[in-house]
Design a protein around this motif. Structure first.
Motif, PDB file in Angstrom:
ATOM      1  N   LEU A  83      45.818  -9.398  96.134  1.00 29.57           N
ATOM      2  CA  LEU A  83      45.728  -8.113  96.816  1.00 29.57           C
ATOM      3  C   LEU A  83      47.087  -7.417  96.785  1.00 29.57           C
ATOM      4  CD1 LEU A  83      43.662  -9.190  99.970  1.00 29.57           C
ATOM      5  CD2 LEU A  83      42.836  -8.620  97.670  1.00 29.57           C
ATOM      6  N   ALA A  84      47.070  -6.094  96.660  1.00 29.61           N
ATOM      7  CA  ALA A  84      48.315  -5.320  96.612  1.00 29.61           C
ATOM      8  C   ALA A  84      48.099  -3.974  97.290  1.00 29.61           C
ATOM      9  CB  ALA A  84      48.772  -5.128  95.164  1.00 29.61           C
ATOM     10  N   ILE A  85      49.202  -3.337  97.639  1.00 27.73           N
ATOM     11  CA  ILE A  85      49.189  -2.013  98.269  1.00 27.73           C
ATOM     12  C   ILE A  85      49.737  -0.987  97.292  1.00 27.73           C
ATOM     13  CG2 ILE A  85      50.244  -0.571 100.057  1.00 27.73           C
ATOM     14  CD1 ILE A  85      48.197  -2.423 101.239  1.00 27.73           C
ATOM     15  N   ILE A  86      49.060   0.160  97.181  1.00 28.83           N
ATOM     16  CA  ILE A  86      49.593   1.319  96.471  1.00 28.83           C
ATOM     17  C   ILE A  86      49.486   2.492  97.439  1.00 28.83           C
ATOM     18  CG2 ILE A  86      49.309   2.917  94.548  1.00 28.83           C
ATOM     19  CD1 ILE A  86      48.251   0.659  92.868  1.00 28.83           C
ATOM     20  N   LEU A 128      49.397  -8.405 108.441  1.00 29.71           N
ATOM     21  CA  LEU A 128      48.797  -8.398 107.102  1.00 29.71           C
ATOM     22  C   LEU A 128      49.783  -8.804 106.003  1.00 29.71           C
ATOM     23  CD1 LEU A 128      46.753  -5.057 107.328  1.00 29.71           C
ATOM     24  CD2 LEU A 128      45.989  -7.384 107.857  1.00 29.71           C
ATOM     25  N   GLU A 129      50.992  -9.248 106.402  1.00 31.15           N
ATOM     26  CA  GLU A 129      52.008  -9.567 105.381  1.00 31.15           C
ATOM     27  C   GLU A 129      51.584 -10.702 104.468  1.00 31.15           C
ATOM     28  OE1 GLU A 129      52.452  -9.927 108.819  1.00 31.15           O
ATOM     29  OE2 GLU A 129      54.606  -9.823 109.199  1.00 31.15           O
ATOM     30  N   SER A 130      50.790 -11.635 104.973  1.00 27.05           N
ATOM     31  CA  SER A 130      50.395 -12.772 104.139  1.00 27.05           C
ATOM     32  C   SER A 130      49.475 -12.333 102.994  1.00 27.05           C
ATOM     33  CB  SER A 130      49.700 -13.839 104.982  1.00 27.05           C
ATOM     34  OG  SER A 130      48.526 -13.327 105.593  1.00 27.05           O
ATOM     35  N   TYR A 131      48.748 -11.271 103.197  1.00 25.55           N
ATOM     36  CA  TYR A 131      47.867 -10.757 102.139  1.00 25.55           C
ATOM     37  C   TYR A 131      48.631  -9.859 101.173  1.00 25.55           C
ATOM     38  CZ  TYR A 131      44.423 -12.075 105.693  1.00 25.55           C
ATOM     39  OH  TYR A 131      43.695 -12.754 106.639  1.00 25.55           O
ATOM     40  N   PHE A 132      49.689  -9.217 101.673  1.00 27.34           N
ATOM     41  CA  PHE A 132      50.439  -8.250 100.870  1.00 27.34           C
ATOM     42  C   PHE A 132      51.937  -8.554 100.945  1.00 27.34           C
ATOM     43  CE2 PHE A 132      46.703  -5.973 102.631  1.00 27.34           C
ATOM     44  CZ  PHE A 132      46.043  -5.672 101.443  1.00 27.34           C
ATOM     45  N   PRO A 133      52.430  -9.560 100.202  1.00 26.35           N
ATOM     46  CA  PRO A 133      53.877  -9.824 100.182  1.00 26.35           C
ATOM     47  C   PRO A 133      54.622  -8.603  99.635  1.00 26.35           C
ATOM     48  CG  PRO A 133      52.732 -11.044  98.448  1.00 26.35           C
ATOM     49  CD  PRO A 133      51.665 -10.463  99.322  1.00 26.35           C
ATOM     50  N   GLU A 134      55.893  -8.486  99.986  1.00 21.98           N
ATOM     51  CA  GLU A 134      56.658  -7.284  99.646  1.00 21.98           C
ATOM     52  C   GLU A 134      56.649  -6.964  98.159  1.00 21.98           C
ATOM     53  OE1 GLU A 134      60.418  -6.362 101.305  1.00 21.98           O
ATOM     54  OE2 GLU A 134      60.063  -7.517 103.136  1.00 21.98           O
ATOM     55  N   GLU A 135      56.623  -7.980  97.319  1.00 23.82           N
ATOM     56  CA  GLU A 135      56.635  -7.715  95.870  1.00 23.82           C
ATOM     57  C   GLU A 135      55.320  -7.117  95.378  1.00 23.82           C
ATOM     58  OE1 GLU A 135      55.630 -12.157  96.351  1.00 23.82           O
ATOM     59  OE2 GLU A 135      56.976 -10.673  97.266  1.00 23.82           O
ATOM     60  N   ARG A 136      54.316  -7.094  96.243  1.00 22.66           N
ATOM     61  CA  ARG A 136      53.039  -6.469  95.883  1.00 22.66           C
ATOM     62  C   ARG A 136      52.765  -5.224  96.724  1.00 22.66           C
ATOM     63  NH1 ARG A 136      48.845 -10.795  96.542  1.00 22.66           N
ATOM     64  NH2 ARG A 136      50.066 -12.647  96.083  1.00 22.66           N
ATOM     65  N   VAL A 137      53.820  -4.613  97.223  1.00 20.01           N
ATOM     66  CA  VAL A 137      53.720  -3.347  97.951  1.00 20.01           C
ATOM     67  C   VAL A 137      54.388  -2.277  97.102  1.00 20.01           C
ATOM     68  CG1 VAL A 137      54.360  -2.064 100.020  1.00 20.01           C
ATOM     69  CG2 VAL A 137      53.673  -4.474 100.201  1.00 20.01           C
ATOM     70  N   PHE A 138      53.602  -1.352  96.584  1.00 16.01           N
ATOM     71  CA  PHE A 138      54.101  -0.340  95.653  1.00 16.01           C
ATOM     72  C   PHE A 138      54.034   1.034  96.325  1.00 16.01           C
ATOM     73  CE2 PHE A 138      52.258  -3.857  93.285  1.00 16.01           C
ATOM     74  CZ  PHE A 138      53.315  -4.205  92.451  1.00 16.01           C
ATOM     75  N   THR A 139      55.210   1.637  96.520  1.00 15.81           N
ATOM     76  CA  THR A 139      55.309   2.935  97.172  1.00 15.81           C
ATOM     77  C   THR A 139      56.170   3.867  96.332  1.00 15.81           C
ATOM     78  OG1 THR A 139      57.201   2.151  98.471  1.00 15.81           O
ATOM     79  CG2 THR A 139      55.023   1.975  99.489  1.00 15.81           C
ATOM     80  N   THR A 167      52.977   0.898  87.412  1.00 15.82           N
ATOM     81  CA  THR A 167      54.018  -0.027  87.871  1.00 15.82           C
ATOM     82  C   THR A 167      53.390  -1.285  88.452  1.00 15.82           C
ATOM     83  OG1 THR A 167      55.561   1.774  88.342  1.00 15.82           O
ATOM     84  CG2 THR A 167      55.951  -0.314  89.464  1.00 15.82           C
ATOM     85  N   ALA A 168      52.344  -1.101  89.256  1.00 14.56           N
ATOM     86  CA  ALA A 168      51.658  -2.248  89.865  1.00 14.56           C
ATOM     87  C   ALA A 168      51.049  -3.149  88.792  1.00 14.56           C
ATOM     88  CB  ALA A 168      50.579  -1.761  90.820  1.00 14.56           C
ATOM     89  N   LEU A 169      50.407  -2.552  87.800  1.00 16.96           N
ATOM     90  CA  LEU A 169      49.795  -3.326  86.720  1.00 16.96           C
ATOM     91  C   LEU A 169      50.844  -4.110  85.943  1.00 16.96           C
ATOM     92  CD1 LEU A 169      47.232  -0.679  85.399  1.00 16.96           C
ATOM     93  CD2 LEU A 169      46.668  -2.802  86.581  1.00 16.96           C
ATOM     94  N   GLN A 170      51.946  -3.450  85.601  1.00 10.55           N
ATOM     95  CA  GLN A 170      53.003  -4.117  84.835  1.00 10.55           C
ATOM     96  C   GLN A 170      53.641  -5.247  85.632  1.00 10.55           C
ATOM     97  OE1 GLN A 170      55.599  -0.874  83.797  1.00 10.55           O
ATOM     98  NE2 GLN A 170      54.157   0.003  82.316  1.00 10.55           N
TER      99      GLN A 170
END
Length: 256
Positions: free
Chosen positions: A133-136, A153-164, A180-183
């Motif tokens: 799971l990731a955030i965009i 919700l940090e366990s589902y979305f670690p910082e490296e998977r948060v794209f802003t 960026t998220a895909l790459q």
């Protein structure tokens, strides 16, 4: 839209935050006014600019900067610069620390007024067993991280998977954040899917980047909603599929 067939073959699910996982309580403008009133509470009434005057100065500059595709590296920096100029226009003294604290107080107030979307935690817990799971999000990174921490919700979305977005030009529906998220996650577009409430930003943006999308659109409350109608439908948008859901927990049906 036609009735949907269960979706398979995905490895990751991207989520928007505001109005998708988290529901808004107070607008940015409301929080801006409240923070300013607290900040200026000790001033003599005749010396204190009104909140709406300061807001007008700020939002005018913010809109001008966005249209000008600013070269500022961070959206946080852009907000503080617009606030600085608004203060200067009204001859309000303020240091960099005050400006930074002002914006942080707005974010804290906004986050405090938000609530978790119904079934969000349970849905994420179930999906996280199978999918990454990731955030965009178009929101400032500091605000997103604050929301994830507040709602656990940090366990589902670690910082490296948060794209802003780092600058206005990067914001959805531009394809930058999706690519960026895909790459970063080493995924092909067909292996991921975007879930969000905005047709323009989440659906059209992800489709431009080659992803399928889920449009969270509760719609008007009516007899079908009251009777628990949870049909999922789909349509084509270009070469990609878009799935329509009314509640987050319908993702269980979609992913089986």
């Amino acid at each position: 839209m036609k009735e949907m067939v269960r979706l398979n073959g995905k490895r990751a699910i991207f989520f928007d935050v505001n109005q998708t996982l988290v529901q808004q309580g107070l607008s940015f403008e409301q929080c801006f006014a409240e923070v300013w009133n607290d900040y200026s509470a000790r001033w003599a009434a005749e010396d204190r600019p009104k909140a709406d005057s300061l807001w007008e100065q700020y939002i005018t500059r913010w809109q001008q900067r966005k249209k000008g595709r600013t070269t500022f590296k961070q959206l946080d920096e852009l907000q503080q610069q617009c606030l600085r100029e608004a203060f200067e226009a009204l001859r309000i003294p303020a240091s960099s620390g005050v400006l930074r604290g002002f914006m942080q107080d707005i974010r804290r107030l906004q986050v405090a007024a938000k609530s978790m979307a119904p079934q969000a935690a349970k849905t994420l817990e179930t999906l996280s067993r199978t999918y990454r799971l990731a955030i965009i999000s178009n929101s400032p990174r500091s605000e997103v991280l604050m929301m994830l921490q507040r709602f656990g919700l940090e366990s589902y979305f670690p910082e490296e998977r948060v794209f802003t977005a780092q600058k206005p030009a990067d914001k959805k529906p531009a394809p930058h954040l999706f690519k960026t998220a895909l790459q970063t996650m080493q995924l092909a577009p067909r292996q991921a899917l975007m879930v969000g409430n905005s047709w323009k930003h989440d659906v059209c943006g992800s489709v431009k980047a080659g992803l399928d999308a889920v449009w969270l659109h509760p719609g008007a409350v009516g007899p079908s909603a009251e009777s628990g109608d949870k049909k999922i439908s789909q349509q084509r948008l270009g070469k990609r599929k878009v799935y329509l859901i009314k509640q987050l927990d319908q993702l269980h049906q979609l992913f089986g």
